[in-house]
Design a protein around this motif. Structure first.
Motif, PDB file in Angstrom:
ATOM      1  N   HIS A 112      20.480   0.029  40.978  1.00 52.73           N
ATOM      2  CA  HIS A 112      19.098   1.009  40.937  1.00 52.73           C
ATOM      3  C   HIS A 112      18.980   1.338  42.426  1.00 52.73           C
ATOM      4  CE1 HIS A 112      14.779  -0.475  40.559  1.00 52.73           C
ATOM      5  NE2 HIS A 112      15.175   0.645  40.694  1.00 52.73           N
ATOM      6  N   SER A 113      19.167   0.008  43.345  1.00 52.32           N
ATOM      7  CA  SER A 113      19.419   0.693  45.139  1.00 52.32           C
ATOM      8  C   SER A 113      19.507   1.811  45.770  1.00 52.32           C
ATOM      9  CB  SER A 113      20.351  -0.352  46.162  1.00 52.32           C
ATOM     10  OG  SER A 113      20.708  -0.381  46.241  1.00 52.32           O
ATOM     11  N   HIS A 114      20.890   2.883  44.469  1.00 51.94           N
ATOM     12  CA  HIS A 114      21.274   3.811  45.361  1.00 51.94           C
ATOM     13  C   HIS A 114      20.837   4.661  44.340  1.00 51.94           C
ATOM     14  CE1 HIS A 114      25.139   1.946  47.048  1.00 51.94           C
ATOM     15  NE2 HIS A 114      24.172   1.717  47.552  1.00 51.94           N
ATOM     16  N   MET A 115      19.488   4.681  43.128  1.00 53.16           N
ATOM     17  CA  MET A 115      19.401   5.522  42.586  1.00 53.16           C
ATOM     18  C   MET A 115      17.410   6.033  43.201  1.00 53.16           C
ATOM     19  SD  MET A 115      19.120   4.254  38.688  1.00 53.16           S
ATOM     20  CE  MET A 115      18.580   5.689  38.327  1.00 53.16           C
ATOM     21  N   ILE A 116      17.765   7.483  44.829  1.00 51.84           N
ATOM     22  CA  ILE A 116      17.013   7.816  44.971  1.00 51.84           C
ATOM     23  C   ILE A 116      16.523   9.044  43.737  1.00 51.84           C
ATOM     24  CG2 ILE A 116      16.134   8.824  47.541  1.00 51.84           C
ATOM     25  CD1 ILE A 116      17.349   5.978  47.079  1.00 51.84           C
TER      26      ILE A 116
ATOM     27  N   ASN B 196      10.394  10.260  41.209  1.00 49.06           N
ATOM     28  CA  ASN B 196      10.062  10.253  39.755  1.00 49.06           C
ATOM     29  C   ASN B 196      10.120   8.556  39.377  1.00 49.06           C
ATOM     30  OD1 ASN B 196      10.095  13.318  39.212  1.00 49.06           O
ATOM     31  ND2 ASN B 196       8.249  12.110  39.526  1.00 49.06           N
ATOM     32  N   ILE B 197      11.709   7.970  40.599  1.00 54.56           N
ATOM     33  CA  ILE B 197      12.066   6.533  40.101  1.00 54.56           C
ATOM     34  C   ILE B 197      11.869   5.633  40.819  1.00 54.56           C
ATOM     35  CG2 ILE B 197      14.538   5.214  39.910  1.00 54.56           C
ATOM     36  CD1 ILE B 197      14.281   6.799  38.374  1.00 54.56           C
ATOM     37  N   LEU B 198      10.979   4.801  40.624  1.00 49.62           N
ATOM     38  CA  LEU B 198      10.557   3.336  41.319  1.00 49.62           C
ATOM     39  C   LEU B 198      11.588   2.962  42.099  1.00 49.62           C
ATOM     40  CD1 LEU B 198       7.748   2.321  41.706  1.00 49.62           C
ATOM     41  CD2 LEU B 198       9.007  -0.184  40.212  1.00 49.62           C
ATOM     42  N   LYS B 199      11.308   3.035  43.866  1.00 53.97           N
ATOM     43  CA  LYS B 199      12.684   2.306  44.935  1.00 53.97           C
ATOM     44  C   LYS B 199      12.501   1.471  44.831  1.00 53.97           C
ATOM     45  CE  LYS B 199      13.674   3.131  49.316  1.00 53.97           C
ATOM     46  NZ  LYS B 199      14.962   3.801  49.357  1.00 53.97           N
ATOM     47  N   LEU B 200      13.684   1.079  44.628  1.00 54.84           N
ATOM     48  CA  LEU B 200      14.108  -1.144  44.557  1.00 54.84           C
ATOM     49  C   LEU B 200      14.150  -0.799  46.528  1.00 54.84           C
ATOM     50  CD1 LEU B 200      14.711  -3.387  44.512  1.00 54.84           C
ATOM     51  CD2 LEU B 200      17.025  -2.609  43.349  1.00 54.84           C
ATOM     52  N   ILE B 201      13.308  -1.473  47.405  1.00 52.66           N
ATOM     53  CA  ILE B 201      13.806  -1.743  48.715  1.00 52.66           C
ATOM     54  C   ILE B 201      14.152  -2.951  48.891  1.00 52.66           C
ATOM     55  CG2 ILE B 201      12.317  -1.757  50.561  1.00 52.66           C
ATOM     56  CD1 ILE B 201      10.025  -1.308  49.382  1.00 52.66           C
ATOM     57  N   GLY B 202      14.454  -3.996  48.392  1.00 51.20           N
ATOM     58  CA  GLY B 202      15.387  -5.300  49.096  1.00 51.20           C
ATOM     59  C   GLY B 202      15.360  -6.450  47.865  1.00 51.20           C
ATOM     60  N   CYS B 203      15.449  -7.122  48.388  1.00 51.09           N
ATOM     61  CA  CYS B 203      15.591  -8.263  47.124  1.00 51.09           C
ATOM     62  C   CYS B 203      15.178 -10.098  48.165  1.00 51.09           C
ATOM     63  CB  CYS B 203      16.505  -8.557  46.095  1.00 51.09           C
ATOM     64  SG  CYS B 203      18.318  -8.583  46.656  1.00 51.09           S
TER      65      CYS B 203
ATOM     66  N   PRO C   1       4.592  10.176  38.731  1.00 49.14           N
ATOM     67  CA  PRO C   1       4.913   8.539  37.884  1.00 49.14           C
ATOM     68  C   PRO C   1       6.183   8.712  38.680  1.00 49.14           C
ATOM     69  CG  PRO C   1       5.224  10.906  37.224  1.00 49.14           C
ATOM     70  CD  PRO C   1       4.080  11.773  38.229  1.00 49.14           C
ATOM     71  N   LYS C   2       6.500   7.720  38.214  1.00 52.45           N
ATOM     72  CA  LYS C   2       7.693   6.374  38.726  1.00 52.45           C
ATOM     73  C   LYS C   2       8.490   5.844  37.125  1.00 52.45           C
ATOM     74  CE  LYS C   2       6.315   7.376  43.108  1.00 52.45           C
ATOM     75  NZ  LYS C   2       7.221   8.089  44.273  1.00 52.45           N
ATOM     76  N   ILE C   3       9.512   5.777  37.516  1.00 56.67           N
ATOM     77  CA  ILE C   3      10.328   5.126  35.791  1.00 56.67           C
ATOM     78  C   ILE C   3      10.083   4.190  36.838  1.00 56.67           C
ATOM     79  CG2 ILE C   3      12.084   5.369  34.277  1.00 56.67           C
ATOM     80  CD1 ILE C   3       9.640   7.316  33.802  1.00 56.67           C
ATOM     81  N   SER C   4       9.997   3.118  35.907  1.00 56.26           N
ATOM     82  CA  SER C   4      10.244   1.254  36.488  1.00 56.26           C
ATOM     83  C   SER C   4      10.892   0.746  35.712  1.00 56.26           C
ATOM     84  CB  SER C   4       9.012   0.691  37.237  1.00 56.26           C
ATOM     85  OG  SER C   4       7.950   0.391  36.007  1.00 56.26           O
ATOM     86  N   ASP C   5      10.983  -0.597  35.549  1.00 59.48           N
ATOM     87  CA  ASP C   5      11.671  -1.947  34.426  1.00 59.48           C
ATOM     88  C   ASP C   5      12.841  -1.231  34.264  1.00 59.48           C
ATOM     89  OD1 ASP C   5      12.085  -4.225  33.545  1.00 59.48           O
ATOM     90  OD2 ASP C   5       9.791  -4.300  32.268  1.00 59.48           O
ATOM     91  N   PHE C   6      13.921  -1.526  34.969  1.00 60.69           N
ATOM     92  CA  PHE C   6      15.704  -1.494  34.241  1.00 60.69           C
ATOM     93  C   PHE C   6      16.232  -2.576  33.835  1.00 60.69           C
ATOM     94  CE2 PHE C   6      13.534   1.962  37.544  1.00 60.69           C
ATOM     95  CZ  PHE C   6      14.135   2.686  37.097  1.00 60.69           C
ATOM     96  N   GLY C   7      15.822  -3.824  33.714  1.00 63.12           N
ATOM     97  CA  GLY C   7      16.048  -4.878  32.911  1.00 63.12           C
ATOM     98  C   GLY C   7      17.301  -4.237  32.158  1.00 63.12           C
ATOM     99  N   LEU C   8      16.959  -3.802  30.717  1.00 62.24           N
ATOM    100  CA  LEU C   8      17.801  -4.052  29.748  1.00 62.24           C
ATOM    101  C   LEU C   8      18.911  -2.459  29.968  1.00 62.24           C
ATOM    102  CD1 LEU C   8      18.137  -3.540  27.000  1.00 62.24           C
ATOM    103  CD2 LEU C   8      16.992  -2.264  25.987  1.00 62.24           C
ATOM    104  N   SER C   9      18.883  -1.063  30.874  1.00 64.17           N
ATOM    105  CA  SER C   9      19.675  -0.293  30.494  1.00 64.17           C
ATOM    106  C   SER C   9      20.569  -1.055  31.670  1.00 64.17           C
ATOM    107  CB  SER C   9      18.657   0.609  31.836  1.00 64.17           C
ATOM    108  OG  SER C   9      18.270   0.305  33.219  1.00 64.17           O
ATOM    109  N   MET C  10      19.786  -2.008  33.109  1.00 67.20           N
ATOM    110  CA  MET C  10      21.170  -2.416  33.849  1.00 67.20           C
ATOM    111  C   MET C  10      22.232  -2.720  32.855  1.00 67.20           C
ATOM    112  SD  MET C  10      20.795  -1.396  36.757  1.00 67.20           S
ATOM    113  CE  MET C  10      20.438   0.340  36.343  1.00 67.20           C
ATOM    114  N   LEU C  11      21.830  -3.662  32.064  1.00 70.04           N
ATOM    115  CA  LEU C  11      22.723  -4.422  31.159  1.00 70.04           C
ATOM    116  C   LEU C  11      22.952  -3.923  30.558  1.00 70.04           C
ATOM    117  CD1 LEU C  11      19.627  -7.653  30.022  1.00 70.04           C
ATOM    118  CD2 LEU C  11      22.063  -7.297  31.976  1.00 70.04           C
TER     119      LEU C  11
END
Length: 736
Positions: A462-466, A469-476, A552-562
């Motif tokens: 997710h951090s490499h998906m730049i 229109n994709i909600l950017k993951l900055i950190g954790c 628009p920003k696509i968000s919430d990748f919980g299911l897609s990551m799994l």
């Protein structure tokens, strides 16, 4: 010697003249498809150095204008090393039941060096060969008759051999000659052409094709199933680049030693230097030590503030002060170091009496300090344990991902004082970083030892998906029991809130079309991302966020990551009304499942209704009934955005596209690339219609067709929708 210099002088003077004329217009395009385009690369005349042109296909995808093939660009780097990361197709040849080659094959022929700029990196790539009883090698660097394959001569070769005894020979992860082999490549390879040589294929029906490809190290792991690899597969590859002579057969490319004799170079910035290329002739430019930036631009190299960087990079155990191109490190007054304070700590310069007084004071407080230290150590050990459990040792090395401490995140969110809403796994809070960047902080899934590796891989992907229109993951933050993820802040909330919330906005048709296009572009980027395409799995208006510009920003990748490496879900999880019926019945999640969900979102955009409205009405079912009965969806269009026959045309076309996305057979649904392109075409024709002195458009030709009295309802339509069987509840969690 004299004759050589006399021969070289005109060329050097010409190079100096060309370099002095190179400029970059202020209106040059800085990026394409989310990829930065730094000079000497550029798009359009006057925006790039000769040989460094980039083409922006459909204004969405950067490619190298190679003499053969479409080479998609993933990243372009100037520093710290000259590099272009691209995608190349896999080469293949196949065999019939008699063991003879079929008529169709792909040798992967790509010539990067029309302008003698690129070399395939020998340090960051490897050659892989997949198949049985085959030898494949790459031939590169055409030295004569390059346009005539029968007469071409090649000077660089690299290859390896594979064999198989039976269908069980090849093993996942094993690439040492049985079904798969790999080998390093030599430096100097400037193009790509695979040659296949095989022996008896009798009894090898389990391996009908051979494959060969050069791929970035670490990006590919062999699987036995890859003996049936998709023929359109593309894989990432790294290219080295340098400034060279334009003639690929010439050895007269200038070196830094020749350019140091007072001749002009491309290193135009102050504090820049020339460095000889390590892969082929020519040179590149670097910023000198203590500076960073783009050495190919005037004033492009700027001073590094070493004191603001991590101490591991620029050590100082005393007082750090930045200087031009360097930094100083000294001890504070009253302190001294036993050596260089960069490496040795500064200690107080106390007198004997002062040392005795301090010793007495320390003795009195020793017990208290010891207890405090024990408490601090226990707390730190607890935090370290949680940090390790959440995959911290893996994620702390991910480039571009910020690791926040527990205390730092509390400070950024003012101890979670500003509540934004509820996410998929917990509450979401607003925060502010030290540079005043607004962020959203949300809970992730609970991680244990069994899921640690998988969670870390999800976060890294997710951090490499730049993409815009994709909600950017900055950190954790990993020092808490449930990891917290830090995202860019979307000021206008979700699309669902904007369309249906208490403070919903009246979005005009043009803006709804832009939101549809941006959302489709984000999903298309996910579906095309690297070699293992991502499926989102939970597309709905609540998972499409809008920033302050309503982008628009696509968000919430919980299911897609799994599901990034699985085709079947152990549990079907999603939102009723948006979930693909095929996925709901079988557990099979595909990219076409996202297409189905996006079709439902399109219906909400053009009708203004929720997917399940009036508590027991399904928007998909109702729209399909109306469309099949009246051959038009006009009766359900949002009245607030219908003004002209042109609006009706746009809404009708979006409605038809939505119905295609909702078809029951996934093979009949378009992919996200087609969906995005069709929406962009609607926007283009709509803009054309608004242009004065234009040629009459399709809108005017059909304007009467969509007037209230002229709609023809006598035709037939083959469009059918695939809808959930019991749309009475919005949320569900069921096993397939």
């Amino acid at each position: 010697m004299g004759r050589s210099l006399a021969f070289l002088l005109p060329a050097l003077l010409l190079a100096a003249t060309v370099e002095s004329l190179l400029t970059v217009r202020p209106d040059c395009q800085e990026s394409c498809g989310g990829v930065d385009i730094p000079y000497p690369f550029g798009i359009g005349a006057g925006c790039f150095r000769p040989g460094f042109e980039i083409t922006c296909l459909n204004n969405t995808m950067p490619v190298l204008p190679a003499s053969t093939g479409v080479v998609r660009v993933l990243t372009l780097l100037v520093m710290p090393r000259p590099e272009a990361r691209v995608m190349l197709p896999v080469s293949w040849t196949c065999y019939n039941s008699a063991g003879n080659t079929t008529a169709v094959s792909l040798d992967g022929r790509v010539n990067f060096n029309k302008d003698n700029v690129y070399r395939i990196s020998n340090t960051h790539n490897q050659l892989f060969v997949l198949g049985c009883n085959t030898f494949v090698y790459t031939m590169s660097w055409c030295t004569a008759h390059c346009n005539d394959p029968l007469s071409a001569m090649y000077t660089l070769y690299s290859g390896c051999t594979t064999y198989c005894n039976d269908s069980r020979s090849a093993q996942d992860g094993a690439c040492a000659g049985v079904g798969c082999c790999h080998v390093d490549i030599p430096p100097g390879i400037g193009d790509n052409l695979m040659k296949f040589d095989t022996w008896s294929r009798v009894g090898k029906e389990f391996s009908p094709c051979d494959y060969a490809f050069i791929v970035e190290k670490g990006s590919y792991t062999f699987r036995a199933a890859d003996l049936h690899m998709e023929k359109h597969t593309r894989l990432p590859l790294r290219l080295d680049w340098a400034i060279r002579d334009s003639n690929v057969n010439s050895t007269a490319s200038l070196s830094c030693a020749q350019l140091s004799q007072g001749n002009s170079t491309s290193c135009v910035s102050d504090h820049s230097e020339c460095v000889d290329s390590t892969n082929g002739p020519g040179y590149v430019c670097n910023c000198t030590k203590g500076y960073e930036g783009n050495p190919y631009l005037p004033h492009g190299c700027t001073n590094i503030d070493e004191c603001a960087r991590p101490r591991e990079e620029f050590p100082c155990k005393g007082e750090c002060r930045d200087t031009a191109g360097s930094y100083s490190c000294t001890c504070h007054p009253g302190y001294r170091s036993n050596g260089d304070p960069r490496e040795n700590p500064c200690n107080p310069n106390f007198t004997l009496a002062a040392k005795l007084a301090i010793g007495i004071s320390l003795s009195v407080s020793l017990i208290v300090v010891a207890l405090l230290l024990v408490l601090i150590m226990l707390q730190k050990r607890k935090l370290d344990k949680v940090f390790e459990k959440n995959g911290g040792r893996i994620l702390q090395n991910v480039k571009g991902l910020t690791i926040f401490s527990k205390e730092g995140l509390k400070k950024n969110t003012k101890n979670n004082s500003e509540f934004l809403g509820n996410g998929s796994f917990g509450k979401v809070y607003k925060g502010t970083l030290p540079d005043n960047t607004m962020v959203a902080v949300k809970a992730s899934i609970k991680v244990n030892e069994a899921t640690k590796q998988e969670f870390a891989e999800e976060v890294e992907i997710h951090s490499h998906m730049i993409h815009k229109n994709i909600l950017k993951l900055i950190g954790c933050c990993l020092e808490v029991d449930v990891p917290m993820l830090v995202y860019e802040f979307a000021a206008n909330g979700s699309l669902g809130h904007t369309l249906h919330g208490n403070k919903k906005q009246n979005l005009p048709l043009d803006l709804r079309l832009e939101i549809a296009i941006g959302s489709a572009e984000g999903l298309r980027y996910m579906h095309l991302y690297t070699t293992q395409a991502i499926r989102h799995g939970d597309i709905k208006p609540d998972n499409i966020l809008l920033d302050d510009n309503l982008t628009p920003k696509i968000s919430d990748f919980g299911l897609s990551m799994l599901l990034k490496e699985e085709y079947f879900a152990k549990k079907v999880v999603g939102c009723m009304g948006y979930i693909d019926p095929v996925f709901m019945k079988t557990g099979l999640l595909t990219q076409k499942s996202d297409v189905y969900s996006f079709g439902a979102v399109l219906l909400e955009l053009i009708t203004g209704k929720e997917n399940v409205y009036d508590k027991n009405h399904s928007l998909i079912i109702e729209f399909c009934k109306v469309f099949e009965k009246e051959k038009t969806g006009r009766a359900m269009f949002d009245k607030e955005i219908v003004a002209t026959g042109e609006d009706i045309f746009i809404l009708e076309e979006i409605g038809k596209l939505a119905i295609e996305c909702l078809k029951e057979d996934i093979e009949d649904r378009p992919d996200m690339t087609e969906v995005a392109e069709r929406l962009v075409m609607l926007r283009r024709e709509r803009k054309l219609h608004k242009t004065p002195n234009r040629t009459p458009s399709r809108f005017e030709e059909i304007n009467m067709e969509y007037s209230p009295n002229n709609i023809d309802r006598s035709g037939t339509s083959s469009a059918t929708c695939s809808v959930p069987s019991t749309p009475t509840s919005k949320d569900f969690n069921a096993s397939p």
